[in-house]
Scaffold this motif. Structure first.
Motif, PDB file in Angstrom:
ATOM      1  N   ALA A  16      -7.384  -2.509   3.974  1.00  0.00           N
ATOM      2  CA  ALA A  16      -7.393  -2.373   2.309  1.00  0.00           C
ATOM      3  C   ALA A  16      -6.821  -3.535   1.724  1.00  0.00           C
ATOM      4  N   GLU A  17      -5.646  -4.159   2.075  1.00  0.00           N
ATOM      5  CA  GLU A  17      -4.958  -5.094   1.590  1.00  0.00           C
ATOM      6  C   GLU A  17      -5.753  -6.514   1.415  1.00  0.00           C
ATOM      7  N   THR A  51      -3.105  -9.599 -10.912  1.00  0.00           N
ATOM      8  CA  THR A  51      -2.613  -8.281 -10.413  1.00  0.00           C
ATOM      9  C   THR A  51      -3.724  -7.375 -10.409  1.00  0.00           C
ATOM     10  N   LEU A  52      -3.876  -6.631  -9.291  1.00  0.00           N
ATOM     11  CA  LEU A  52      -4.610  -5.659  -9.241  1.00  0.00           C
ATOM     12  C   LEU A  52      -4.337  -4.666  -8.365  1.00  0.00           C
ATOM     13  N   ARG A  97      -2.248  -2.560  -3.640  1.00  0.00           N
ATOM     14  CA  ARG A  97      -1.979  -3.425  -4.808  1.00  0.00           C
ATOM     15  C   ARG A  97      -1.948  -4.903  -4.176  1.00  0.00           C
ATOM     16  N   VAL A  98      -2.306  -5.861  -5.112  1.00  0.00           N
ATOM     17  CA  VAL A  98      -2.196  -7.025  -4.766  1.00  0.00           C
ATOM     18  C   VAL A  98      -1.754  -8.148  -5.898  1.00  0.00           C
ATOM     19  N   SER A 133       0.837  -1.086   0.139  1.00  0.00           N
ATOM     20  CA  SER A 133       0.090   0.030   0.115  1.00  0.00           C
ATOM     21  C   SER A 133       0.859   1.179  -0.152  1.00  0.00           C
ATOM     22  N   SER A 134       0.312   2.468  -0.542  1.00  0.00           N
ATOM     23  CA  SER A 134       0.959   3.629  -0.516  1.00  0.00           C
ATOM     24  C   SER A 134       0.503   4.189   0.842  1.00  0.00           C
TER      25      SER A 134
END
Length: 422
Positions: free
Chosen positions: A347-348, A311-312, A221-222, A105-106
């Motif tokens: 969030a992740e 990826t997402l 992101r994942v 994550s940012s």
């Protein structure tokens, strides 16, 4: 702890609760809040919204098999749509031998916009506002010393000139680190506070002072590897790649492809008391590429071993402090079950579920078609609507699915036949 709960779907509700509590090392009493008579009360609801006359119940299911950044988790999902929880669980199982879901994550940055009108020299106003950045940031941070104390607060400003049919608007963006909050209240309060001074510096007048839900500075992101053998083999992988690429190339397909992602995302956002509308607005705006074309949110590739890699990346403005997450008893219980300590962790997990759900839909489309699995579960609702008792539901469902006729009239006909038998 493990999220690999074989046979979980075959247990009773009480047995599932006990199994989940044991697996995640949480008290069984945690699930009391998820009972209709123990969850959100009318009194609590009356303090959360206006003109309250009742509360709406939704099924909360638990997605199993998830490993996120090396940690086994059980994921609560609030959804009325059949097959969502089962599909996410099934595809999560196919990632376990490859390490599950890896995320990052940012910094949790949200932005407020201050719209400034009637400026004679927009370019000059932009420079004046940027020159006053230090003053404006200090003024903003003075509104929320608690947020600053926890390491958050206003970080920077940017200024955009937005031409319109009426005039060129000077739009100041205030960038705020909101820590473990969704951030709307903090950001809006800061925007209100700096607006008079911004108008003075720009030599205009302010109108809108509000956050933007295009949360493109707060990204999660994942990635995950889905085992080719478990998916069904090399041909299934190839078909999934073409099905996914169709969504990248065509906005009509992308809309439904992305809806599948949001089936998983929204279910977890809702279960944890977060703002589904804000998340959905940010996600769909993020799906518009630099060329202005709406496209797929996710991407799928094949690795050197022939496995499918998904990826997402999505904006994910969710929080653990404030709002319904702290007020709603069911949301509190679900957050406790997840065992998350930061908004970034939450969030992740959410984007991991979104990717699993997306992969499940793409696989179904690329193999048997979406209807078979979806309609099998939908058939239960149809059977209940037709008046089937608990003892009759499985028989009615099996007959409807075998006949490929999942309709109310078919369920009624099967029920009549069952009840006419000696």
């Amino acid at each position: 702890m493990t999220s690999r709960l074989s046979g979980f779907r075959n247990l009773s509700v009480e047995q599932r609760r006990a199994r989940a509590a044991e697996a995640m090392k949480v008290p069984l009493a945690l699930f009391d809040a998820l009972s209709p008579d123990r969850g959100l009360s009318l009194g609590q609801a009356d303090h959360m919204a206006e003109n309250v006359v009742g509360v709406l119940g939704l099924p909360v299911g638990i997605a199993t098999n998830f490993v996120v950044n090396g940690r086994d988790i059980l994921v609560p999902m609030a959804t009325e749509e059949p097959s969502v929880v089962a599909a996410a669980s099934n595809l999560a199982r196919m990632t376990r031998d490859h390490g599950g879901f890896r995320t990052s994550s940012s910094v949790p940055l949200m932005q407020a916009q201050v719209q400034i009108l009637d400026v004679a020299d927009p370019a000059g106003a932009r420079v004046r506002l940027l020159s006053a950045a230090e003053e404006l940031i200090a003024l903003a941070n003075g509104q929320d010393p608690a947020l600053v104390r926890f390491g958050g607060g206003a970080r920077e400003i940017s200024v955009r000139l937005v031409p319109s049919r009426r005039q060129t608007y000077v739009v100041l963006h205030l960038v705020v680190d909101v820590r473990d909050a969704m951030g709307a209240n903090a950001v809006n309060t800061m925007a209100e506070a700096i607006a008079p001074r911004a108008a003075e510096i720009a030599r205009g007048r302010t109108l809108l002072r509000i956050l933007t839900n295009k949360a493109d500075l707060r990204l999660t992101r994942v990635s995950a590897t889905f085992d080719a053998g478990l998916l069904g083999g090399p041909d299934v992988v190839e078909n999934m790649l073409d099905a996914a690429e169709f969504a990248v190339a065509d906005p009509y397909r992308a809309a439904t492809h992305n809806k599948g992602i949001m089936n998983g995302v929204t279910a977890v956002v809702l279960a944890t008391g977060n703002d589904t509308r804000a998340v959905e607005a940010g996600a769909h705006s993020h799906a518009v590429g630099p060329d202005g074309r709406y496209t797929a949110m996710s991407r799928f590739e094949k690795n050197a071993d022939g496995d499918l890699v998904g990826t997402l990346e999505l904006p994910m403005p969710v929080g653990l402090v404030g709002g319904a997450t702290k007020v709603h008893p069911v949301a509190r219980a679900n957050v406790t079950l997840l065992g998350v300590e930061t908004a970034s962790e939450l969030a992740e997990i959410i984007v991991a579920v979104g990717l699993a759900q997306n992969a499940a839909a793409v696989r179904a489309l690329a193999t048997e078609g979406i209807q078979r699995g979806h309609m099998s579960l939908h058939a239960r609702n149809v059977a209940v609507t037709a008046g089937a008792t608990a003892a009759e539901i499985d028989t009615v469902v099996a007959r409807m699915v075998a006949d490929r006729s999942v309709r109310a009239d078919a369920a009624e006909r099967i029920l009549a036949d069952l009840r006419d038998r000696p």
